[in-house]
Design an enzyme around this catalytic site. Structure first.
Site, PDB file in Angstrom:
ATOM      1  N   HIS A   1      10.578   7.093   8.294  1.00 21.75           N
ATOM      2  CA  HIS A   1      11.126   7.207   6.942  1.00 21.75           C
ATOM      3  C   HIS A   1      12.626   7.461   7.059  1.00 21.75           C
ATOM      4  O   HIS A   1      13.098   8.058   8.027  1.00 21.75           O
ATOM      5  CB  HIS A   1      10.425   8.328   6.174  1.00 21.75           C
ATOM      6  CG  HIS A   1       9.071   7.913   5.671  1.00 21.75           C
ATOM      7  ND1 HIS A   1       8.641   8.146   4.398  1.00 21.75           N
ATOM      8  CD2 HIS A   1       8.061   7.235   6.277  1.00 21.75           C
ATOM      9  CE1 HIS A   1       7.425   7.661   4.240  1.00 21.75           C
ATOM     10  NE2 HIS A   1       7.034   7.104   5.367  1.00 21.75           N
TER      11      HIS A   1
ATOM     12  N   HIS B   1       6.258   4.595  12.583  1.00 23.25           N
ATOM     13  CA  HIS B   1       6.364   4.545  11.124  1.00 23.25           C
ATOM     14  C   HIS B   1       7.434   5.557  10.712  1.00 23.25           C
ATOM     15  O   HIS B   1       7.166   6.744  10.602  1.00 23.25           O
ATOM     16  CB  HIS B   1       4.989   4.913  10.542  1.00 23.25           C
ATOM     17  CG  HIS B   1       4.882   4.803   9.061  1.00 23.25           C
ATOM     18  ND1 HIS B   1       4.109   3.842   8.435  1.00 23.25           N
ATOM     19  CD2 HIS B   1       5.447   5.519   8.060  1.00 23.25           C
ATOM     20  CE1 HIS B   1       4.199   3.993   7.127  1.00 23.25           C
ATOM     21  NE2 HIS B   1       5.006   5.001   6.869  1.00 23.25           N
TER      22      HIS B   1
ATOM     23  N   ASN C   1      10.503   4.665   2.958  1.00 24.10           N
ATOM     24  CA  ASN C   1      10.149   3.964   4.182  1.00 24.10           C
ATOM     25  C   ASN C   1      11.331   3.173   4.731  1.00 24.10           C
ATOM     26  O   ASN C   1      12.200   2.739   3.974  1.00 24.10           O
ATOM     27  CB  ASN C   1       9.028   2.954   3.884  1.00 24.10           C
ATOM     28  CG  ASN C   1       7.661   3.604   3.804  1.00 24.10           C
ATOM     29  OD1 ASN C   1       7.160   4.114   4.796  1.00 24.10           O
ATOM     30  ND2 ASN C   1       7.059   3.586   2.618  1.00 24.10           N
TER      31      ASN C   1
ATOM     32  N   ARG D   1       0.833  -1.216   0.000  1.00 25.80           N
ATOM     33  CA  ARG D   1       0.000   0.000   0.000  1.00 25.80           C
ATOM     34  C   ARG D   1       0.873   1.275   0.000  1.00 25.80           C
ATOM     35  O   ARG D   1       1.027   1.930  -1.022  1.00 25.80           O
ATOM     36  CB  ARG D   1      -0.945  -0.021   1.225  1.00 25.80           C
ATOM     37  CG  ARG D   1      -2.146   0.902   1.063  1.00 25.80           C
ATOM     38  CD  ARG D   1      -1.896   2.356   1.414  1.00 25.80           C
ATOM     39  NE  ARG D   1      -1.431   2.523   2.790  1.00 25.80           N
ATOM     40  CZ  ARG D   1      -0.905   3.657   3.258  1.00 25.80           C
ATOM     41  NH1 ARG D   1      -0.765   4.713   2.462  1.00 25.80           N
ATOM     42  NH2 ARG D   1      -0.486   3.735   4.507  1.00 25.80           N
ATOM     43  N   ASP D   2       1.502   1.563   1.116  1.00 25.76           N
ATOM     44  CA  ASP D   2       2.290   2.803   1.211  1.00 25.76           C
ATOM     45  C   ASP D   2       3.473   2.762   0.256  1.00 25.76           C
ATOM     46  O   ASP D   2       3.894   3.791  -0.289  1.00 25.76           O
ATOM     47  CB  ASP D   2       2.769   2.963   2.654  1.00 25.76           C
ATOM     48  CG  ASP D   2       3.375   4.334   2.924  1.00 25.76           C
ATOM     49  OD1 ASP D   2       3.074   5.281   2.176  1.00 25.76           O
ATOM     50  OD2 ASP D   2       4.151   4.456   3.884  1.00 25.76           O
TER      51      ASP D   2
ATOM     52  N   CYS E   1      11.511   6.869  -3.684  1.00 27.40           N
ATOM     53  CA  CYS E   1      12.840   6.445  -4.124  1.00 27.40           C
ATOM     54  C   CYS E   1      13.892   7.354  -3.502  1.00 27.40           C
ATOM     55  O   CYS E   1      13.805   8.572  -3.600  1.00 27.40           O
ATOM     56  CB  CYS E   1      12.917   6.531  -5.631  1.00 27.40           C
ATOM     57  SG  CYS E   1      14.549   6.158  -6.251  1.00 27.40           S
TER      58      CYS E   1
END
Lengths: 312, 312
Positions: free
Chosen positions: A220, A218, A260, A26-27, A251
């Site tokens: 990054h 979560h 992520n 999904r993400d 990217c």
């Protein structure tokens, strides 16, 4: 790769088991340029579950105009009926919820913002207005027996507002729980958090009455901090960590990109720390290499590159 | 980039100040394919010191046959006389020491291995034979008033032997201190360490009589673990961390590459944690972008990319 690596040296201050909430399908895929065929997405979810990931966020019911990469949610869902994993899906509103529930979704996620600037940019609403929009969605989902995850973006910093005060993130977090969310995923959407900030936010949330067991993190990897931040969260007792197979989504070679945390890098660390995840790193690596082939670009995951000797 | 990021949130369990031992000009450039002109190397060292790095490992006196990238040590050293930083240099043997001292070196480093396989591969000697070779070099350096750093490679794992037992690393470490090393840099040469392993090795070294203040850590980011491992070392009380500007040395896009922890990623974390380093991240970033231009390839440092919007 030599066998016996990483050496397992447990750290008694960490949880014995961590649940990885896999967000790649999904993400990850919603932020990739290449649109992947529905059959490939279905195989991706099946392979991730077969690699031991027990929670795989499968797709999104956001309008295809906004997320064309996942416009095939309706076609994908019936292909996932026998996947042995929890398969949450993102829903933006009542219509998305209705579509998801009709297709058998048992878990949904809603997506909020800790800052006014991102609420405006992403949802074209104030924070209050977005929460008002989610309220009936969360209520209806719970009434239908679905589990509800809240995502909160920009918990640490925001491209427009800069550093986000901890009390602001706590305030919006509390309101998402008040709406009825079962779990809240704290998003460092632009990757600016550092470990002390992570610990301070988690502590402030506890002091505001939120138990650690209902929190996920979560991160990054925009500034290379994602794994160190995850370690800080684990030390605080967090047992749910979001990650994306192969680091899909954003990217790292593109301008201002915000990739992520790669599931492989997280699993390597947790294997070394003796923290159980249920994930087979070999099967996961093979899956991400296969997906990188479909996307036509190498993975930004360093563990994946090291284990697969992937060339750019 | 918005101002005020990262937000500074100190962690009282960490040291107030960390010394970054910058290895870019030596460990970085010696592992790059492109040979950089001597004038560029000199400017690199000057700029790193101007960015606030107080220890910059400048070059190596290993035979040019083995390290052609640094064959110009004799020409470089006189260009560094006014650099306001400590400038250790690597020396492999008595001849290298003599050359370094004649050029005014005040700090030297010797390079050992925790494993027999790497001692054989890198030094063509057993561990015992290599220590016997270093003994007179260290003694002569100390007699000349030079500070001596020992590097120990493969402290956590080795491509041939796999996981390296902690007691084996402790044993060789003790012997390097017994020879007279002032400081020992624990190298995770193939990047396989995880945070619990780091803490366990540091604890075992303390138990064997080595004070934390004489230890430095040297992590490679092959599996994306370098910063999390550095955080674990800081939590243990380590105050000297090796890093390479722009992540120079071992391109992450090449097969089996083992890039150094990028100084920028480390400084970003330490800035967020309120740990003082003396480094100006803006000046450092500008320096690494400039060097990436000379090398003709983008930096693997994620912080550098985010701050400079570097395209591949």
């Amino acid at each position: 790769m030599s066998t016996g690596l990483p050496m397992t040296v447990p750290d008694p201050s960490l949880p014995a088991r961590v649940r990885i909430h896999e967000v790649g399908p999904r993400d990850g895929l919603q932020n990739e340029k290449t649109v992947v065929p529905t059959e490939v997405k279905a195989e991706f979810v099946h392979r991730l579950a077969a690699a031991g990931l027990d929670t795989v966020e499968a797709t999104s019911f956001v309008h295809p105009k906004w997320v064309p990469q996942l416009a095939d949610a309706e076609q994908l869902m019936p292909m996932l009926g026998d996947v042995p994993a929890r398969l949450p899906v993102l829903v933006p509103n009542q219509r998305g919820l209705d579509r998801a529930l009709a297709l058998g979704a048992r878990e949904i996620a809603v997506f909020g913002s800790a800052t006014e600037a991102f609420a405006k940019a992403n949802l074209n609403r104030t924070v209050d207005e977005s929460l008002a929009m989610f309220a009936p969605v969360v209520a209806a989902a719970r009434e239908a027996g679905a589990r509800v995850r809240g995502y909160l973006s920009m918990c640490f910093g925001d491209p427009w507002e800069g550093a986000v005060p901890i009390e602001q993130t706590v305030r919006v977090s509390r309101r998402l729980f008040d709406l009825g969310c079962d779990e809240l995923s704290l998003g460092d959407t632009i990757g600016v958090a550092t470990p002390g900030h992570v610990t301070a936010l988690l502590t402030a949330l506890n002091e505001a009455g939120v138990p650690t067991g209902r929190l996920a993190v979560h991160f990054h990897d925009t500034y290379g901090q994602a794994l160190a931040n995850a370690l800080a969260a684990l030390r605080h007792g967090v047992t749910t960590v979001d990650a994306s197979a192969g680091g899909l989504g954003g990217c790292p070679y593109a301008k201002s990109a915000t990739g992520n945390l790669a599931t492989e890098d997280l699993v390597w660390m947790l294997n070394g720390l003796g923290v159980s995840t249920g994930v087979d790193l070999g099967l996961l690596t093979a899956t991400s290499v296969w997906m990188a082939g479909h996307l036509g670009r190498p993975s930004p995951s360093r563990t994946l590159r090291a284990l697969s000797h992937q060339e750019p």
